[in-house]
Design an enzyme around this catalytic site. Structure first.
Site, PDB file in Angstrom:
ATOM      1  N   HIS A   1       0.808  -1.143  -0.159  1.00 35.62           N
ATOM      2  CA  HIS A   1       0.071   0.052  -0.343  1.00 35.62           C
ATOM      3  C   HIS A   1       1.035   1.534   0.087  1.00 35.62           C
ATOM      4  CE1 HIS A   1      -2.750   3.043   1.631  1.00 35.62           C
ATOM      5  NE2 HIS A   1      -3.990   2.043   0.596  1.00 35.62           N
TER       6      HIS A   1
ATOM      7  N   LYS B   1       3.220   4.180  -1.182  1.00 40.70           N
ATOM      8  CA  LYS B   1       3.512   5.179  -2.642  1.00 40.70           C
ATOM      9  C   LYS B   1       4.626   6.163  -2.697  1.00 40.70           C
ATOM     10  CE  LYS B   1      -1.937   4.645  -2.101  1.00 40.70           C
ATOM     11  NZ  LYS B   1      -1.666   3.894  -1.523  1.00 40.70           N
TER      12      LYS B   1
ATOM     13  N   HIS C   1      -8.881  11.657  -1.003  1.00 35.32           N
ATOM     14  CA  HIS C   1      -8.338  10.086  -0.806  1.00 35.32           C
ATOM     15  C   HIS C   1      -7.071  10.578  -0.247  1.00 35.32           C
ATOM     16  CE1 HIS C   1      -5.868   6.860  -1.739  1.00 35.32           C
ATOM     17  NE2 HIS C   1      -6.808   6.249  -1.870  1.00 35.32           N
TER      18      HIS C   1
ATOM     19  N   LYS D   1      -4.400  11.147   3.115  1.00 31.72           N
ATOM     20  CA  LYS D   1      -4.738  10.948   4.426  1.00 31.72           C
ATOM     21  C   LYS D   1      -3.861  11.318   5.142  1.00 31.72           C
ATOM     22  CE  LYS D   1      -5.123   6.516   1.893  1.00 31.72           C
ATOM     23  NZ  LYS D   1      -5.230   6.570   0.192  1.00 31.72           N
TER      24      LYS D   1
END
Length: 537
Positions: A229, A231, A460, A462
């Site tokens: 997960h 990036k 999207h 976080k």
């Protein structure tokens, strides 16, 4: 002189070459991957041996290596055939001032090459931006993937994400000019190999020799673990390394192309240096090397990270390494327990001088796991800088009511998602996991409606904003790939004897902690948000 093969393609600096014939760290069982790997190996075996000439040039043509300066033009012409069969060895970091010239040849003048200037280093102090979204006004706070990659000056890249659109992504890079390493879930391997082949120049007019060289330096890596997960992008340019940490997958709608979704990204450029040794790296660089090593990034790429100056890194990396990390009751603050997940968050908070007794947290997330009380309390304590504790669960839960008042979660309900652009094609329903009902305090009073300041845009992001309650301390931020879940931050498990504690992480995650006075962080969320307890989702 114009016939001598020292063209840009032959002399372009690249990342150091790895062992021939390998494309991935582990042998793949995928039939397509094996077939493609064999094809690449065939190209590599046809290459001639690499020569020993050092050419210190970036974009110069028709220039000879210094070691041949004393040879006459006649001798050079006789050696043309031999030269064409040799490869030029390029050392990417060897940018010393060098004068290259030719004697007794009126057709070629002496060329002087200097150390590259820092004209392309745009973010030496670091910056945080929101991704551009089509249909909305673009400001200085917004950036596109094209602006980040800067493909015309790119010499090599490492890119990672959970989801990819390789057809769209291939247009973000020049083909046949640089190697690329793709870190992706195992399910994407076959498509990733095709993408790497395209970037290397297969299907274009790029020569077989150049394609083979680029494929030798390229890789497709699938780290172990349940969920890849993280990036992270490492973008190598002639003058600097650009480190990019974002919340965006490598798909066109994550980067605003479809006008539906926004993300947030941290960027910092680190210039080349010749004065740094591997044992003198700052903590930022050590952590970056360690994460890349665990993800099986090729060793030559990891070693190349030593070549950059990280003195302006004022932030701290916080990541999760999928797997099980062992500790013990007597020493919960050991190196193993501080190496990943929420214990690493606590360590970085202390290292950056952000430790405090009480904070308020605003966590913007695009996914929610099971919000057990113990998990929320331990994440809260980590944001305060407290090391992991081996105390019993009941002690941690004792201050739950206070933590609940100081911890706000921004998450979009289904009604909000339905009203965003492109909802019909990309709607993910809100799911409150049934186990929450078994918890003593259902945390609906913690969760707030999450609405973007860009009306109708789905988020999207976080982002964890931590506000110290102690006066005089500025808020700091975490931005990265980690959603609010134990899979991302870690779950502490104790064995029956009570002597062994294991930190279990299901995801690979990568993020960065940004002190309040270091970098401006834009807030994309409308605040204050309406609590779910007040208005049912």
């Amino acid at each position: 002189m114009s016939d001598i093969d020292l063209s840009v393609e032959a002399a372009r600096p690249t990342m150091p070459l790895s062992k021939p014939g390998k494309l991935i760290e582990k042998k793949s069982t995928d039939e397509d991957a094996n077939t493609t790997a064999q094809t690449y190996q065939d190209y590599q075996t046809k290459e001639a041996k690499i020569g020993n000439e050092d050419v210190t040039m970036l974009d110069c043509t028709n220039v000879m290596p210094t070691k041949n300066i004393e040879k006459s033009p006649k001798r050079l012409i006789q050696n043309q055939g031999k030269k064409r069969k040799e490869k030029t060895s390029i050392k990417g970091q060897n940018f010393k001032k060098t004068k290259l010239g030719v004697k007794n040849d009126a057709d070629c003048n002496a060329v002087t090459l200097s150390i590259p200037t820092a004209t392309n280093i745009l973010y030496p102090d670091g910056v945080v931006k929101l991704t551009w979204v089509n249909g909305y006004t673009k400001t200085d706070d917004h950036i596109t993937l094209e602006e980040i990659v800067q493909k015309d000056s790119l010499k090599g890249a490492v890119i990672s994400a959970m989801l990819f659109d390789f057809t769209w992504l291939s247009a973000q890079f020049n083909h046949g000019q640089h190697p690329v390493v793709v870190i992706c879930p195992a399910i994407c391997k076959s498509s990733a190999l095709t993408f790497v082949k395209t970037i290397a120049g297969f299907g274009s007019n790029v020569s077989k020799r150049v394609r083979g060289k680029l494929m030798t330096a390229s890789r497709v890596v699938s780290p172990r673990g349940a969920c890849m997960h993280s990036k992270l992008q490492l973008l190598f340019h002639s003058e600097h390394l650009r480190v990019v940490i974002s919340t965006a997958n490598m798909r066109l709608h994550d980067w605003g192309e479809t006008g539906s979704t926004e993300n947030i990204v941290f960027i910092q450029d680190f210039p080349l240096t010749t004065e740094q040794k591997s044992n003198e790296l700052p903590i930022f660089a050590q952590d970056l090397q360690r994460f890349c090593t665990f993800q099986n990034v090729p060793k030559d790429v990891v070693n190349k990270l030593v070549s950059y100056n990280y003195s302006k890194a004022k932030v701290g990396l916080v990541f999760s390494i999928a797997g099980e990390h062992a500790g013990n009751t007597m020493d919960m603050d050991n190196e193993v327990m501080k190496s990943s997940g929420y214990p690493m968050l606590a360590r970085v908070v202390r290292q950056l001088g952000l430790r405090t007794d009480t904070v308020e947290i605003e966590y913007t997330t695009s996914s929610i796991g099971v919000l057990y009380e113990t998990f929320i309390v331990r994440l809260y304590n980590a944001a305060c800088g407290e090391a992991p504790t081996g105390r019993s669960i009941n002690v941690d839960v004792a201050n739950w009511s206070q933590v609940c008042q100081r911890f706000q979660v921004y998450y979009p309900p289904q009604s909000t998602v339905d009203k965003t652009r492109g909802a019909s094609s990309n709607v993910r329903k809100l799911r409150i996991i049934p186990d929450l009902k078994k918890i003593r305090k259902i945390p609906f009073d913690m969760i707030r409606y999450c609405l973007s300041k860009r009306e109708g845009c789905r988020m999207h992001n976080k982002i964890m904003k931590v506000i110290p309650r102690q006066s005089g301390l500025a808020p700091w931020h975490y931005i990265g790939s980690a959603n609010l879940s134990q899979a991302a931050w870690g779950r502490l498990q104790t064995d029956p004897t009570g002597r062994q504690h294991n930190l279990i992480l299901e995801n690979w995650e990568m993020g960065v902690v940004i002190p309040g006075d270091a970098i401006k962080v834009p807030d994309p969320v409308k605040k204050p948000g309406i609590a779910y307890a007040v208005q049912s989702p």
